[in-house]
Design a protein around this motif. Structure first.
Motif: not given
Length: 130
Positions: A20-28, A41-43, A73-76
């Motif tokens: 999820l963090k990788n997808k978020t970074i790629a989206h940014n 970001d994912v925290s 829980t899944a990271p948000s």
């Protein structure tokens, strides 16, 4: 007897977080030139803080037992709403995103190596040490 002792499932949750963090970074990175785009970001820390705010309860057989809950829980993903890095309102710092991508890739690869080691150990046990 629990064969994996939760290790593989914990590694799986780590992989989900890293993915999820990788997808978020790629989206940014993909939106680095988009006007008024706010970086995301994912925290894990924020997720933990949100979970600590919730009511904690459990079935207790004795009043001296502590309340607790075990919850997967899944990271948000959250957005930096009030942050502006460029004059066009964009909030993406490409240098920061590239360094986060490198750090996350190392983390992901280390989790993959650890899972491979677990499966290799199981394979050795199944084959009788050969």
């Amino acid at each position: 007897m629990n064969l994996f002792d939760g290790a593989i499932s914990n590694l799986e949750y780590g992989l989900k977080y890293a993915t999820l963090k990788n997808k978020t970074i790629a989206h940014n990175i993909a939106n680095v030139d988009t006007p008024n785009y706010k970086a995301k970001d994912v925290s894990f820390k924020q997720l933990l803080a949100e979970e600590n705010e919730k009511q904690i309860s459990a079935y207790r057989t004795d009043e001296r037992h502590f309340d607790f809950v075990i919850k997967q829980t899944a990271p948000s993903v959250y957005s930096y709403e009030n942050f502006q890095y460029r004059h066009n309102g964009n909030g993406v710092d490409i240098d920061k995103e590239m360094s986060e991508l490198a750090k996350n890739t190392i983390y992901y690869n280390s989790l993959i190596d650890r899972i491979n080691g677990k499966f290799q150990t199981l394979n050795t046990v199944i084959k009788g040490g050969k």
